[in-house]
Design a protein around this motif. Sequence first.
Motif, PDB file in Angstrom:
ATOM      1  N   VAL A  71       0.850  -1.201   0.000  1.00 49.03           N
ATOM      2  CA  VAL A  71       0.000   0.000   0.000  1.00 49.03           C
ATOM      3  C   VAL A  71       0.887   1.252   0.000  1.00 49.03           C
ATOM      4  N   PRO A  72       0.325   2.423  -0.325  1.00 56.59           N
ATOM      5  CA  PRO A  72       1.108   3.663  -0.243  1.00 56.59           C
ATOM      6  C   PRO A  72       1.612   3.901   1.182  1.00 56.59           C
ATOM      7  N   LYS A  73       2.684   4.679   1.307  1.00 55.96           N
ATOM      8  CA  LYS A  73       3.313   4.761   2.623  1.00 55.96           C
ATOM      9  C   LYS A  73       2.433   5.392   3.692  1.00 55.96           C
ATOM     10  N   GLN A  74       1.480   6.239   3.287  1.00 56.89           N
ATOM     11  CA  GLN A  74       0.575   6.851   4.265  1.00 56.89           C
ATOM     12  C   GLN A  74      -0.248   5.783   5.001  1.00 56.89           C
ATOM     13  N   ALA A  75      -0.541   4.691   4.323  1.00 55.67           N
ATOM     14  CA  ALA A  75      -1.421   3.672   4.912  1.00 55.67           C
ATOM     15  C   ALA A  75      -0.646   2.514   5.520  1.00 55.67           C
ATOM     16  N   ALA A  76       0.671   2.475   5.291  1.00 59.51           N
ATOM     17  CA  ALA A  76       1.433   1.255   5.590  1.00 59.51           C
ATOM     18  C   ALA A  76       1.482   0.909   7.083  1.00 59.51           C
ATOM     19  N   GLN A  77       1.672   1.906   7.958  1.00 55.79           N
ATOM     20  CA  GLN A  77       1.804   1.583   9.384  1.00 55.79           C
ATOM     21  C   GLN A  77       0.494   1.013   9.941  1.00 55.79           C
ATOM     22  N   ASP A  78      -0.641   1.581   9.518  1.00 56.27           N
ATOM     23  CA  ASP A  78      -1.938   1.067   9.977  1.00 56.27           C
ATOM     24  C   ASP A  78      -2.137  -0.383   9.530  1.00 56.27           C
ATOM     25  N   VAL A  79      -1.832  -0.638   8.271  1.00 54.00           N
ATOM     26  CA  VAL A  79      -1.983  -1.997   7.735  1.00 54.00           C
ATOM     27  C   VAL A  79      -1.067  -2.948   8.503  1.00 54.00           C
ATOM     28  N   CYS A  80       0.153  -2.483   8.750  1.00 56.74           N
ATOM     29  CA  CYS A  80       1.128  -3.285   9.488  1.00 56.74           C
ATOM     30  C   CYS A  80       0.598  -3.628  10.885  1.00 56.74           C
TER      31      CYS A  80
END
Lengths: 212, 212
Positions: free
Chosen positions: A154-163
């Motif tokens: 996913v784009p980096k803005q969403a990556a931490q949440d997905v992680c």
Amino acid sequence: MLQNATVKSVVKRLPIYLDYLLDVMKNDSNVKYISSKKISDDLSLGEVQVRKDLSAICGNGKPKLGYNIEKLTNTIEQYLGCNHIKKAVLIGVGKLGSAIIAFDEFKKYGIEIIAGFDIKESGNVTDIPVHLFNKQNLKKIFDQNEVNIGIICVPKQAAQDVCNTLVELGVDIIWNFAPMILKVPKNVLVQNENLAYSLSIVSSVINNNSKN
Amino acid sequence: MLQNATVKSVVKRLPIYLDYLLDVMKNDSNVKYISSKKISDDLSLGEVQVRKDLSAICGNGKPKLGYNIEKLTNTIEQYLGCNHIKKAVLIGVGKLGSAIIAFDEFKKYGIEIIAGFDIKESGNVTDIPVHLFNKQNLKKIFDQNEVNIGIICVPKQAAQDVCNTLVELGVDIIWNFAPMILKVPKNVLVQNENLAYSLSIVSSVINNNSKN
């Protein structure tokens, strides 16, 4: 068993040996033995290194014959966990995510992508189902399967949440394609795969060498 | 200038610092100084390592203030050759090739993919033209541009031939996504990007740790 210090440097060459040995056997099913000399020649690797790598995981070959090719292949496959299927889900089925889902080399190493998730309903890629990304849909897949690996595209803005969501659901490994550093608990391993970084490093070496 | 021995380990973190510094400046244009402590906290890297990396390329920061963020950013960009455009062509515009062409992070590091080539006429990806792959068409692009980088995304059966053609036309760097070892002259640098290898290595570590 390998010592931890040598693990990384040997292990990173094991898939190269494995690919090569499978090719040799495919091209000539009569080959029984293979020497480290031939392996090093064909792969353009140093012979000393090849000897050291193989003896670390498979002992020494037979004098004048080399290694029993089938036994060597099996040992490497076992070491890489090729026969122990590890299930993965992939989040973010854009261009890169689709390419990864469609990439058929993973199965060779015991890695199976069982599902993709995206915030847009986008249809399946090959025969792997792509679901709408939300926690409920993810949890359903995790309840039905033992999932070890989460692939983040996913784009980096969403990556931490997905992680965070993947970690909460219990993955052991995050394979991260978002160009950023993810924060994870100590028991989770993150493998970063930043394509732009990788290329920029090579080109910086060129850049600075040409100045010297 | 960095010593060769330390180059690799420092350089591989430079794109991470650069991405981070650009983000910080974007989010708050009033920030003038940044400390290695803040950088290490935000990036989850050891503070000693951050200090060492930054002092290797940019000397020491001001006591109590840290580094002038703009100057630090410029130095890293200069070191990575971000302002020195390096042109690339990409061969094999399948799923992975398309994803790479469409990936807009390269420009940040001074890398510009100017054309794609495929054996099938497949239409352009974004605004980058995709040409039919043959030596004549390739040569036309090389005659009109100084091309430094060749990106290989073809199946492994075709990769060595494509590589030979690119080397003949004068590329300095091959970025290879085909799962095989390419043979090149000594003056050409190959960066291998085998996605399956990368993941299999991580999962093998997990595999073997859990057995111990």
